[in-house]
Design a protein around this motif. Structure first.
Motif, PDB file in Angstrom:
ATOM      1  N   THR A 107     -55.266 -54.950  25.949  1.00  0.00           N
ATOM      2  CA  THR A 107     -56.641 -54.464  26.047  1.00  0.00           C
ATOM      3  C   THR A 107     -56.929 -54.094  27.496  1.00  0.00           C
ATOM      4  N   GLU A 151     -55.664 -46.584  14.036  1.00  0.00           N
ATOM      5  CA  GLU A 151     -55.873 -47.499  15.153  1.00  0.00           C
ATOM      6  C   GLU A 151     -55.758 -48.916  14.632  1.00  0.00           C
ATOM      7  N   TYR A 153     -56.251 -52.752  15.885  1.00  0.00           N
ATOM      8  CA  TYR A 153     -56.794 -53.575  16.971  1.00  0.00           C
ATOM      9  C   TYR A 153     -56.823 -55.008  16.486  1.00  0.00           C
TER      10      TYR A 153
END
Length: 158
Positions: A107, A151, A153
């Motif tokens: 991150t 994506e 995450y």
């Protein structure tokens, strides 16, 4: 690995060093990653820059060097990242070859900036899509394009 003699490798690995952020600059932090020769990064032990002496580590060096197909420093433009990493896949895609480009990292490491960009500085994805459709227009042939953006995450697909 190479697809055939003289062709581009099937897999290329690139790394991009991001510039220090506001918080890091406010703390007068020093960069600990240096790009060398466009294919290697040297990761310098950040403890060496903290000042003072760590008597437990006097005889140890935690500096590391890592080699990649491409290594970019913080001054590279979005356009140059695209040109050097994904532009070459467009011709293959037009011939029916599948292509994949993904970013991986911690991150705050700059994945989203590199891949999607910001207004006025589009990232790899919009530049590649634009390049693909420009090539299709120039080819004057009918082409079906299927794109997917995923994506992940914290191990969750968004």
């Amino acid at each position: 690995a190479r697809a055939d003699a003289g062709s581009m490798p099937n897999i290329r690995v690139a790394v991009r060093v991001r510039p220090m952020n506001k918080r890091e600059r406010a703390r007068s932090s020093s960069p600990c990653i240096v790009v060398q020769d466009g294919t290697q990064i040297n990761v310098n032990d950040p403890d060496d820059k903290m000042g003072g002496i760590d008597y437990l580590r006097l005889d140890k060096n935690r500096d590391k060097a890592y080699a990649f197909d491409l290594a970019f420093d913080e001054s590279i433009s979005q356009q140059d990242v695209y040109e050097k990493t994904t532009r070459h896949v467009i011709d293959g895609v037009l011939r029916g070859t599948n292509a994949c480009c993904f970013a991986y990292g911690a991150t705050g490491s700059g994945k989203t900036y590199t891949m999607t960009g910001v207004p006025g500085q589009p990232g790899v994805i919009p530049l590649t899509v634009a390049g693909l459709f420009e090539a299709i227009d120039a080819s004057k042939t009918r082409v079906v394009v299927r794109l997917q953006y995923v994506e992940i995450y914290n191990e969750v697909v968004k």
